[in-house]
Design an enzyme around this catalytic site. Structure first.
Site, PDB file in Angstrom:
ATOM      1  N   ARG A 289       0.871  -0.934   0.256  1.00  0.00           N
ATOM      2  CA  ARG A 289       0.024  -0.470  -0.131  1.00  0.00           C
ATOM      3  C   ARG A 289       1.116   1.213   0.334  1.00  0.00           C
ATOM      4  O   ARG A 289       2.074   0.876   0.412  1.00  0.00           O
ATOM      5  CB  ARG A 289      -0.913   0.422   1.223  1.00  0.00           C
ATOM      6  CG  ARG A 289      -1.695  -0.903   0.773  1.00  0.00           C
ATOM      7  CD  ARG A 289      -3.002   0.095   0.124  1.00  0.00           C
ATOM      8  NE  ARG A 289      -4.259  -1.173   0.063  1.00  0.00           N
ATOM      9  CZ  ARG A 289      -4.109  -2.126  -0.999  1.00  0.00           C
ATOM     10  NH1 ARG A 289      -3.219  -2.551  -1.764  1.00  0.00           N
ATOM     11  NH2 ARG A 289      -5.252  -3.096  -1.167  1.00  0.00           N
ATOM     12  N   HIS A 337      -1.509   0.374  -9.944  1.00  0.00           N
ATOM     13  CA  HIS A 337      -1.843  -0.158  -9.155  1.00  0.00           C
ATOM     14  C   HIS A 337      -2.868  -1.399 -10.269  1.00  0.00           C
ATOM     15  O   HIS A 337      -4.145  -1.420  -9.425  1.00  0.00           O
ATOM     16  CB  HIS A 337      -3.182   0.402  -8.691  1.00  0.00           C
ATOM     17  CG  HIS A 337      -3.421   0.131  -6.832  1.00  0.00           C
ATOM     18  ND1 HIS A 337      -4.013   0.814  -5.674  1.00  0.00           N
ATOM     19  CD2 HIS A 337      -3.654  -1.527  -7.069  1.00  0.00           C
ATOM     20  CE1 HIS A 337      -4.107  -0.350  -4.960  1.00  0.00           C
ATOM     21  NE2 HIS A 337      -3.979  -1.393  -5.831  1.00  0.00           N
TER      22      HIS A 337
END
Length: 376
Positions: A289, A337
């Site tokens: 993350r 991502h």
């Protein structure tokens, strides 16, 4: 019409704004599952084949159109009419379980949990669903009543391949090769680094971390990984350390792979203090993350050469702002991502959901249960 799935007309005839059964109890024979994220038709069929005791409450007209495989958010331009929104919420309010967090939105999840006292289980289609559960701001009683699970683990293989890509790019100096090519310049020969003699540190040893360890071990790398357990052992890991011990070993590492979840405990854990101790020219990869990394400190380390190459799939702010210095740095590979996406991701999520549905109906513990203290 799939066997075990209710049509839109049947949903209306059942009056799905009102519960038609008692709340889920041990030994219940059927499980009413509201589909809260869009899936392909074969995925609905597979769920019913795997677990015939599931009844799917599914109205595709109330879900955003799918743009590609595993597009659990759907078309961002989709909007429901007020009547459709009321119908969607009424459908969610009669379910024992949800397949997906509604609209992938913590506020919608909160509304559903509050409005549906029969709800007992929510399965997030993403690996990071725990963060969305945390942001929903649910009370302790709600967190005790509803079990939350995630799709952690299904993304391990494609993410580990992205990690291997990053390590290869760093070891073989991809920026230098591209720079020479752009100049049409042959240049002098130089020594590249040999991966099989390198050491790698994996921050975070969940499903992704284990898949990464397997890949790096197969390449001959010496693998160190973090664990909370002092006696941790794994065939693909040479050494385990605690997060507190990372600063003592990070200077020996040729590659650092971040696979940590985003929690209060991991926020900005890769900071200026830690990056000051790395071996010069180290390769850094983040598939966890973006909140785990102090981006300003990372940029400084990339600019002064402490980090020789970085492969980044996640960022503190997404989409990555056009003004971010990361875009202009030649020693950075940027993935939007998307490194976890694979053609079989949706199928893997469905298999995991169906397995957990069987576990729930048979009274067995579910897998990938969210920690409702740290929300990962």
């Amino acid at each position: 019409m799939l066997n075990g799935s209710l049509s839109r007309a049947e949903l209306r005839m059942n009056g799905h704004d009102k519960p038609t059964e008692e709340p889920l109890l041990p030994g219940q024979k059927r499980l009413r599952v509201a589909v809260a994220n869009p899936l392909h038709e074969e995925s609905y069929q597979r769920i019913i084949e795997r677990e015939p005791r599931v009844t799917l409450l599914n109205d595709p007209s109330l879900l955003p159109p799918i743009r590609h495989r595993a597009d659990f958010s759907g078309d961002p331009g989709f909007r429901r009419t007020p009547e459709q929104q009321a119908e969607f919420e009424a459908l969610l309010n009669t379910a024992d379980a949800l397949l997906g967090i509604p609209d992938v939105d913590p506020a919608a999840l909160s509304r559903t949990v509050h409005a549906n006292p029969r709800l007992r289980w929510v399965h997030a289609t993403s690996a990071g669903g725990g963060q969305q559960v945390g942001r929903a701001g649910l009370s302790p009683s709600h967190l005790e009543r509803v079990i939350f699970t995630t799709s952690a683990g299904v993304h391990g293989s494609p993410l580990s391949e992205f990690v291997v890509l990053g390590i290869l790019c760093g070891a073989k100096d991809l920026p230098r090769l591209l720079r020479l090519k752009s100049r049409h310049h042959w240049g002098d020969r130089w020594m590249s680094r040999q991966i099989s003699t390198q050491k790698a540190l994996i921050l975070g040893f969940g499903g992704i971390g284990k898949a990464v360890a397997r890949s790096l071990s197969a390449l001959g790398m010496s693998v160190t990984a973090t664990s909370r357990h002092a006696d941790a052992k794994h065939p693909d890991v040479d050494r385990f350390v605690s997060l507190d011990e990372v600063i003592d070993v990070i200077g020996d590492m040729d590659a650092i792979v971040c696979a940590l979840p985003g929690t209060n405990l991991t926020e900005r854990i890769v900071d200026e203090r830690l990056l000051a101790r790395v071996k010069r020219g180290v390769t850094f990869i983040n598939v966890g993350r973006g909140s785990v990394v102090d981006e300003s400190a990372l940029i400084a380390a990339l600019e002064d050469g402490r980090i020789g190459f970085a492969a980044l799939d996640v960022f503190d702010v997404e989409p990555l702002p056009r003004t971010s210095p990361l875009w202009a740095l030649p020693n950075v590979l940027i993935s939007p991502h998307t490194a976890a996406l694979a053609v079989d991701e949706e199928a893997a999520v469905v298999e995991l959901f169906a397995d957990n549905a069987t576990r729930l109906l048979d009274g067995h513990p579910l897998v990938n249960v969210v920690d409702t203290v740290e929300f990962y």
